[in-house]
Write a protein that holds these residues in place. Structure first.
Motif, PDB file in Angstrom:
ATOM      1  N   ASN A 132      34.819  47.824  82.185  1.00  0.00           N
ATOM      2  CA  ASN A 132      35.819  48.533  82.998  1.00  0.00           C
ATOM      3  C   ASN A 132      35.808  48.048  84.441  1.00  0.00           C
ATOM      4  OD1 ASN A 132      36.756  50.005  80.868  1.00  0.00           O
ATOM      5  ND2 ASN A 132      35.629  51.868  81.360  1.00  0.00           N
ATOM      6  N   LEU A 142      37.560  44.777  84.508  1.00  0.00           N
ATOM      7  CA  LEU A 142      39.017  44.956  84.455  1.00  0.00           C
ATOM      8  C   LEU A 142      39.558  45.344  85.828  1.00  0.00           C
ATOM      9  CD1 LEU A 142      39.313  46.712  80.978  1.00  0.00           C
ATOM     10  CD2 LEU A 142      40.223  44.475  81.568  1.00  0.00           C
ATOM     11  N   ALA A 174      42.155  43.068  87.933  1.00  0.00           N
ATOM     12  CA  ALA A 174      43.429  43.604  88.435  1.00  0.00           C
ATOM     13  C   ALA A 174      43.509  43.425  89.949  1.00  0.00           C
ATOM     14  CB  ALA A 174      43.563  45.082  88.062  1.00  0.00           C
ATOM     15  N   ARG A 196      48.981  37.117  84.787  1.00  0.00           N
ATOM     16  CA  ARG A 196      48.382  37.989  83.796  1.00  0.00           C
ATOM     17  C   ARG A 196      49.422  38.504  82.808  1.00  0.00           C
ATOM     18  NH1 ARG A 196      50.729  42.489  83.165  1.00  0.00           N
ATOM     19  NH2 ARG A 196      50.890  44.099  84.772  1.00  0.00           N
ATOM     20  N   PHE A 227      49.537  41.382  79.563  1.00  0.00           N
ATOM     21  CA  PHE A 227      48.899  42.345  78.650  1.00  0.00           C
ATOM     22  C   PHE A 227      49.713  42.336  77.372  1.00  0.00           C
ATOM     23  CE2 PHE A 227      46.320  43.171  81.964  1.00  0.00           C
ATOM     24  CZ  PHE A 227      46.473  44.297  82.747  1.00  0.00           C
ATOM     25  N   ARG A 238      44.056  41.757  77.329  1.00  0.00           N
ATOM     26  CA  ARG A 238      44.367  41.743  78.764  1.00  0.00           C
ATOM     27  C   ARG A 238      44.029  40.318  79.226  1.00  0.00           C
ATOM     28  NH1 ARG A 238      41.558  46.813  77.455  1.00  0.00           N
ATOM     29  NH2 ARG A 238      42.100  48.337  79.026  1.00  0.00           N
ATOM     30  N   TYR A 278      44.181  37.515  81.707  1.00  0.00           N
ATOM     31  CA  TYR A 278      44.387  37.038  83.081  1.00  0.00           C
ATOM     32  C   TYR A 278      44.290  35.517  83.007  1.00  0.00           C
ATOM     33  CZ  TYR A 278      44.026  41.830  84.682  1.00  0.00           C
ATOM     34  OH  TYR A 278      44.258  43.175  84.891  1.00  0.00           O
ATOM     35  N   ASN A 299      53.535  46.249  81.437  1.00  0.00           N
ATOM     36  CA  ASN A 299      52.556  47.317  81.641  1.00  0.00           C
ATOM     37  C   ASN A 299      52.366  48.057  80.326  1.00  0.00           C
ATOM     38  OD1 ASN A 299      52.318  47.097  84.601  1.00  0.00           O
ATOM     39  ND2 ASN A 299      54.449  47.738  84.562  1.00  0.00           N
ATOM     40  N   SER A 348      46.460  58.042  85.303  1.00  0.00           N
ATOM     41  CA  SER A 348      45.385  57.695  84.368  1.00  0.00           C
ATOM     42  C   SER A 348      44.660  58.983  84.037  1.00  0.00           C
ATOM     43  CB  SER A 348      44.429  56.685  85.007  1.00  0.00           C
ATOM     44  OG  SER A 348      43.334  56.425  84.149  1.00  0.00           O
ATOM     45  N   VAL A 360      44.895  49.830  88.305  1.00  0.00           N
ATOM     46  CA  VAL A 360      43.433  49.629  88.341  1.00  0.00           C
ATOM     47  C   VAL A 360      42.714  50.834  87.730  1.00  0.00           C
ATOM     48  CG1 VAL A 360      41.432  49.272  89.850  1.00  0.00           C
ATOM     49  CG2 VAL A 360      43.565  48.061  90.300  1.00  0.00           C
ATOM     50  N   ARG A 388      43.808  52.878  85.414  1.00  0.00           N
ATOM     51  CA  ARG A 388      43.961  52.840  83.950  1.00  0.00           C
ATOM     52  C   ARG A 388      43.008  51.817  83.352  1.00  0.00           C
ATOM     53  NH1 ARG A 388      49.602  53.691  84.749  1.00  0.00           N
ATOM     54  NH2 ARG A 388      50.044  51.450  84.757  1.00  0.00           N
ATOM     55  N   GLU A 389      42.848  50.693  84.029  1.00  0.00           N
ATOM     56  CA  GLU A 389      41.937  49.658  83.532  1.00  0.00           C
ATOM     57  C   GLU A 389      40.504  50.166  83.476  1.00  0.00           C
ATOM     58  OE1 GLU A 389      43.166  46.117  82.557  1.00  0.00           O
ATOM     59  OE2 GLU A 389      44.341  47.922  82.225  1.00  0.00           O
TER      60      GLU A 389
END
Lengths: 271, 108
Positions: free
Chosen positions: A55, A58, A62, A78, A80, A99, A101, A139, B11, B70, B72-73
């Motif tokens: 996480n 990620l 981002a 990127r 998704f 995901r 990138y 998204n 989120s 970010v 949500r990630e």
């Protein structure tokens, strides 16, 4: 119409099953590719320590993407995509989300990126009974707790798998550090430099196509002269200041863009 | 429990914690693990404090904003577009962020 149809063909080539994400999917891999991926990779089981690092990775991904490109778009480093049915490999109700990138080292936009350690990072996840929808801007929205529904993950960095939480943490921390450096770099730029950079970024959207056609994708001298010394349009200045969009603008936006896209305006998360 | 601010649930999740209002980069060091990050809007330079935060609340932004994407990630509860979160919430105030409903509530 010719131009619109041309773009439609590009989308259909990339994502033949649901090119406009009308059905809430964004599928870039075909079935053979999905099967190859699920068999080839060493999938790591979800556990609290690994999840924490994945996480954070990620978040770092981002953030570095946003710092380099100033936004999140599929043409900006990127993509998704998914959900891919992987029930044959992982059991009933399972799906894979990617995901990807694919370019966090855009040397064509920022020369200093040539010193970055990593160019591409793809974080793949296998989920059970996950409710998820993709929109046409790439998204995704899920009403589920994705952390809880994650069964396995795989992190691919420049084609090689990063298997341990320690390695993932190392990559994540490196990207976070580069993010902060990049934000400071952009903050130091003058208004004129920023405009030119944005212009270059916009022209880079179709770089691959221009390269294939042997055309220079970079802004011409005439294009640069056009924006030299000019202020931003009033509407965009207000947008940059984070003005809340009015109902009239929502109505206009829905007329211009896909009217099904409520998530960018309405306060409710879509079902 | 009463609602202090409302916004767009970006989120999901529910968490309690101490508010830290972040206005400038000088405030970053105030955010410790488990705090609730409250700010006008996030930017990429906040990546490390966003990773520490138990939840994120912003005045501006929508579901595709930096904070929303970010969060949500990371699977971190996040409410965006509250308009006045940084004004109505106070530093070190203990609150509950209900990012399923999009509300920030008093505790106790």
């Amino acid at each position: 119409m010719k131009v619109v149809n041309f773009y439609r063909k590009i989308l259909e080539a990339y994502s033949p099953e649901d090119p406009f994400s009308y059905h809430g999917t964004n599928k870039m891999y075909n079935k053979e590719e999905v099967s190859r991926i699920t068999k080839r990779l060493k999938w790591q089981q979800n556990n609290p320590e690994a999840l924490r690092e994945v996480n954070k990775l990620l978040a770092s991904l981002a953030s570095i993407t946003y710092a380099i490109y100033n936004d999140f778009f599929p043409c900006l480093g990127r993509e998704f995509h998914g959900p891919y049915d992987v029930s044959k490999a992982f059991g009933k109700g399972t799906c894979m989300i990617s995901r990807d990138y694919f370019n966090i080292k855009p040397t064509h936009l920022w020369k200093h990126c040539k010193n970055y350690k990593y160019k591409s990072v793809n974080v793949l996840g296998i989920y059970r009974n996950l409710k998820i929808k993709f929109d046409f801007w790439g998204n995704y929205i899920s009403l589920d707790d994705m952390n809880r529904k994650l069964l396995y993950y795989a992190v691919i960095v420049d084609g090689k798998q990063a298997s341990t939480p320690k390695r993932i943490k190392e990559i994540s921390e490196y990207l976070a550090k580069k993010t902060v450096e990049q934000v400071r770099r952009v903050d130091r730029m003058s208004f004129e430099q920023t405009k030119l950079q944005f212009q270059k970024m916009a022209e880079s959207f179709f770089k691959e196509m221009y390269d294939a056609a042997g055309i220079d994708w970079r802004p011409t001298r005439e294009m640069k002269e056009k924006i030299k010394g000019k202020k931003l349009l009033k509407h965009f200045t207000q947008w940059a200041e984070g003005r809340i969009i009015t109902p009239k603008e929502i109505k206009r936006g829905k007329r211009i863009l896909d009217p099904r896209i409520n998530i960018h305006y309405d306060k409710k998360v879509p079902e | 429990m009463s609602v202090i601010v409302k916004g767009i649930p970006a989120s999901q999740g529910k968490v309690r914690g101490k508010v830290i209002i972040v206005k400038t980069q000088k405030d970053y060091k105030k955010v410790k693990e488990g705090d609730i990050l409250v700010t006008r809007h996030t930017d990429p330079s906040m990546v490390l404090i966003m990773q520490r935060a138990a939840a994120i609340v912003t005045d501006q932004g929508g579901l595709t904003s930096h904070a929303a994407v970010v969060s949500r990630e990371m699977g971190t509860p996040c409410i965006v577009g509250t308009k006045n979160g940084t004004k109505k919430l106070k530093d070190k105030q203990v609150i509950e962020v209900d990012a399923d409903k999009g509300t920030v509530n008093t505790v106790g």
